[in-house]
Design an enzyme around this catalytic site. Structure first.
Site, short mmCIF file in Angstrom:
data_model
loop_
_atom_site.label_atom_id
_atom_site.label_comp_id
_atom_site.label_asym_id
_atom_site.label_seq_id
_atom_site.Cartn_x
_atom_site.Cartn_y
_atom_site.Cartn_z
N LYS A 117 0.81 -1.22 0.00
CA LYS A 117 0.00 0.00 0.00
C LYS A 117 0.85 1.27 0.00
CE LYS A 117 -4.08 -2.02 2.21
NZ LYS A 117 -5.01 -1.97 3.38
N LYS A 201 -9.19 -12.90 -8.31
CA LYS A 201 -10.23 -13.01 -7.30
C LYS A 201 -11.18 -11.82 -7.40
CE LYS A 201 -10.80 -13.36 -2.26
NZ LYS A 201 -10.09 -13.36 -0.95
N LYS A 204 -13.97 -6.18 -4.10
CA LYS A 204 -14.85 -5.01 -4.02
C LYS A 204 -14.12 -3.73 -4.41
CE LYS A 204 -14.24 -4.44 1.02
NZ LYS A 204 -14.95 -4.37 2.31
#
Length: 336
Positions: A117, A201, A204
């Protein structure tokens, strides 16, 4: 003795960032409902984890309530499980400070999610580095013997287990002051992949709206997304991960939402054509989600949700404060 006091304790926390997908539902969320019957379950909306990246305050407030409502709509029973919002329990951040002060900087810098990140952000805040300590606090404050996690969270669980060992050895004087959690994998109905890429995968956070189906998508949107799902040129419905990965993924989804075996679905839709096949999958998803969505909207417009979260926070505070007190006494912060 109450039955739930005899059960092993389990903890799970979810960030209220965006609406979960059917992949989240099949892979984990529906199992949380089953776990509440087998364990003394605590489910937390971890809104303090969400602010490691910039959030719109009004939206964060809204999504926190929405995720809580969705979990209840899925079937989490407040009479069986404790459900609460993380920021309603101050012990989480209080324990996290103790954990930070007894955790090496190198341990935090080695966390894979931090490394991933931090490379995607222009400005990296300290919270992104330190939030694993808050995750450790989330778990240990509820004496969780088990924590259901996916592959992306196993490193955080190992950090928790290592911390418990270190704390108990340093301050326990032969006693296990903190419970060392075990990793468990909930029963799964299969790993749901992207509708546009069967090798990725379903997520969201996917920027391609066609790749995912949200738990709050309306029937028209679900059907449209399913019709646009990639297939192949074979033209037959077979469960063949190597040669027909996209169709196999759709079969996994169909089986998860219909409750039917893969073999029975292949037998019925083998020569039906992809259009008929996709329509049937969409129908099964819609049939499952419509009552969930109805209950979700009912909860959002009633006082029931706030009452449940307030009661959950009360129970969570009682439990968390007991463990925090043990930690503070062990390290010498109690002076009265």
């Amino acid at each position: 003795m109450r039955l739930d006091l005899m059960k092993a304790k389990i903890f799970s926390g979810v960030q209220p960032t965006s609406v979960p997908t059917i992949g989240n539902y099949v892979g984990a969320m529906r199992q949380f409902v089953e776990l509440q019957d087998d364990y003394d379950a605590t489910y937390c909306i971890v809104n303090q984890h969400a602010i490691t990246v910039p959030q719109d305050p009004a939206k964060l407030h809204q999504t926190t309530r929405e995720l809580a409502a969705l979990y209840l709509a899925l079937g989490i029973d407040p009479k069986k499980a404790t459900i609460f919002v993380q920021s309603d329990v101050p012990a989480h951040t209080q324990a996290a400070w103790i954990i930070l002060c007894t955790t090496g900087l190198g341990e935090l810098e080695r966390m894979t999610q931090f490394k991933d990140k931090s490379t995607k952000q222009e400005s990296v805040n300290a919270g992104l580095l330190c939030y694993p300590a808050l995750m450790v606090a989330d778990i240990i404050l509820y004496d969780a013997a088990y924590v259901p996690v996916g592959e992306d969270q196993k490193q955080h669980l190992e950090l928790t287990r290592n911390y418990v060992d270190r704390f108990n050895q340093r301050y326990g004087k032969g006693k296990e002051l903190l419970v060392k959690p075990e990793i468990i994998t909930p029963k799964s109905g299969g790993r749901v992949m992207s509708l546009q890429d069967p090798f990725s995968k379903m997520s969201k956070s996917d920027t391609n709206a066609k790749a995912t189906i949200s738990l709050l998508d309306d029937p028209k949107t679900i059907l449209k997304k399913m019709k646009s799902a990639v297939t192949d040129s074979v033209g037959q419905v077979n469960y063949d991960r190597e040669n027909q990965p996209a169709v196999s993924n759709l079969l996994d989804i169909f089986s998860a939402f219909s409750g039917r075996s893969i073999d029975s679905l292949v037998a019925e839709y083998h020569e039906a054509g992809y259009g008929t096949f996709k329509q049937a999958i969409a129908d099964s998803i819609i049939a499952t989600l419509e009552p969930i969505q109805a209950e979700y909207h009912r909860l959002l417009t009633s006082s029931t949700l706030d009452d449940i979260l307030a009661d959950g926070a009360k129970k969570a505070n009682q439990q968390a404060n007991k463990v925090l007190a043990r930690m503070e006494k062990a390290i010498g912060l109690t002076y009265r």
